[in-house]
Design an enzyme around this catalytic site. Structure first.
Site, mmCIF file in Angstrom:
data_model
loop_
_atom_site.group_PDB
_atom_site.id
_atom_site.type_symbol
_atom_site.label_atom_id
_atom_site.label_comp_id
_atom_site.label_asym_id
_atom_site.label_seq_id
_atom_site.Cartn_x
_atom_site.Cartn_y
_atom_site.Cartn_z
ATOM 1 N N ASP A 200 2.206 3.248 -1.550
ATOM 2 C CA ASP A 200 1.390 4.095 -0.673
ATOM 3 C C ASP A 200 1.543 3.742 0.802
ATOM 4 O OD1 ASP A 200 0.461 5.111 -3.033
ATOM 5 O OD2 ASP A 200 -1.668 4.833 -2.570
ATOM 6 N N HIS B 269 1.937 -1.112 -1.826
ATOM 7 C CA HIS B 269 1.984 -0.521 -0.484
ATOM 8 C C HIS B 269 3.239 -0.997 0.247
ATOM 9 C CE1 HIS B 269 -2.205 -0.331 -1.749
ATOM 10 N NE2 HIS B 269 -2.356 0.690 -0.929
HETATM 11 ZN ZN ZN Z 1 -3.445 4.542 1.169
#
Ligand code: ZN
Length: 400
Positions: A209, A350
């Site tokens: 992400d 991430h």
């Molecule tokens: Zn996010």
């Protein structure tokens, strides 16, 4: 030295000099470039040189010099260094290079003309115009790019992973193995990397992400090394900053999902803002990659009915929260994956954090060694539930 001996020395020099014109030894042979020779008196050497004669046959010999723009010049060897100093070269090889075309031709080009040729389809390196292709037995062929399609029609592939299975060992060796030899290798310590998917076997999806970001390229390096895809839920505002990473990810078979334009909390936003955040990101991804996202992930996992009704895509959550953004510690990220991953898992990481990029190889290796196949989220949904449904929320996709 006293005055008397200096005087004596000078007298000797004068007498010797005066004697020279009468000696036999002062006659020398001089040479012309057309092959003639003549005997001249040594005192006249400079005068003969001034009208084109040389002291050695080697000096008189005619040599050809070359310029970068294709001219040639024949000069007596004696002048070579002078001409070298102003852009003339001794060999044709120094002023030319071989260029190559996609259809298999090659051409000797003067260096000054190389750039112009480069602009009209000639390339400097044969590797620029050829690719390696492979047959079903994994044999390798070098093919000019213009013939890739026709060779594909004959059954060759330009991707070795299409015709053989990439395998790796725990200590970091890699090799391609014929598909029918995979099982035999599994039994002796080799692990199956990415490639063809067996829908009857365990599979999981790794998702990244908030990117793309600076560490994204390193993440892609590892995915490429193991020939596995991942899904990137990107922020629209970052897309145009990392176009190479975006295009590369798509080419590698990764999926690009939508994570809003600027990481807003959709459940606290107006319908207009939700639509604008999602649409702008879809457009940004399409403009760079040519592909529209098919999935979205709401930032913070925050959604409500209005969000689900507004966004015409499936909402993707996760079942393994590595907390990589919080710990910034590759071993903790790996430990979380080891502890929580089950068949059908969606793993959250991430790719804007460097320690996460460090964790990708151990995570990918661990999952593959456990027998999990890595797939995109869309493929995970497709293999497990068929078509993904807009407005529906997916956390994981355990086998039916
Ligand atoms: Zn996010």
């Amino acid at each position: 030295m006293n005055k008397k001996s200096l005087c004596l020395l000078l007298t000797c020099v004068i007498m010797f000099t005066a004697f020279i014109p009468f000696s036999e030894a002062e006659n020398v042979t001089m040479y012309a470039s057309d092959g003639r020779t003549r005997i001249v008196q040594a005192k006249d050497i400079a005068a003969w040189k001034a009208v084109g004669w040389f002291e050695t046959a080697e000096d008189a010999k005619i040599v050809t010099l070359y310029s970068m723009d294709g001219r040639t010049l024949d000069i007596p060897q004696y002048y070579r260094a002078d001409y070298n100093a102003v852009g003339w070269y001794n060999t044709r090889e120094e002023v030319t290079l071989t260029m190559y075309s996609m259809d298999g031709r090659s051409l000797e080009v003067f260096k000054d003309a190389a750039e112009a040729h480069n602009k009209v389809g000639w390339y400097y390196n044969i590797n620029d115009v050829t690719v390696k292709m492979y047959d079903k037995d994994g044999n390798e062929y070098t093919i000019y790019r213009d013939f890739i399609e026709s060779e594909k029609a004959k059954g060759l592939s330009d991707n070795k992973n299409d015709v053989m299975q990439l395998m790796f060992s725990a200590d970091g060796r890699f090799m391609h193995v014929p598909f029918d030899k995979v099982e035999a290798h599994n039994k002796v310590g080799w692990f199956t990397s990415g490639g063809k998917i067996d829908t009857s076997k365990p599979m999981v999806a790794i998702t990244f992400d908030d990117g793309p970001g600076a560490p994204t390229a390193r993440v892609l390096d590892i995915l490429e090394k193991y020939n596995v895809p991942a899904t990137f839920f990107v922020q629209g505002k970052n897309v145009s900053r990392y176009p190479n990473e975006m295009v590369r990810a798509v080419k590698m078979g990764c999926e690009i999902g939508n994570h809003t334009w600027s990481h807003v909390n959709l459940s606290a936003s107006s319908t207009g803002t939700v639509a604008q955040q999602i649409n702008a990101t879809n457009t940004a991804v399409y403009n760079v990659t040519g592909v529209y996202p098919k999935l979205y992930r709401p930032p913070y996992g925050a959604y409500n009915k209005a969000v689900l009704n507004t966004v015409a895509m499936p909402a993707i959550m996760w079942s393994v929260d590595t907390l990589d953004w919080k710990t910034r510690n590759p071993s903790k990220t790996l430990a979380s994956v080891k502890r929580d991953t089950k068949d059908g898992a969606i793993i959250l990481m991430h790719d804007i954090h460097s320690p996460t990029a460090d964790a990708v190889e151990p995570v990918v290796k661990h999952l593959l060694m456990q027998g999990f196949q890595l797939v995109t989220v869309s493929d995970l949904i497709k293999y497990r539930q068929g078509h993904a449904v807009s407005g529906k929320v997916y956390n994981s996709l355990a086998p039916r």
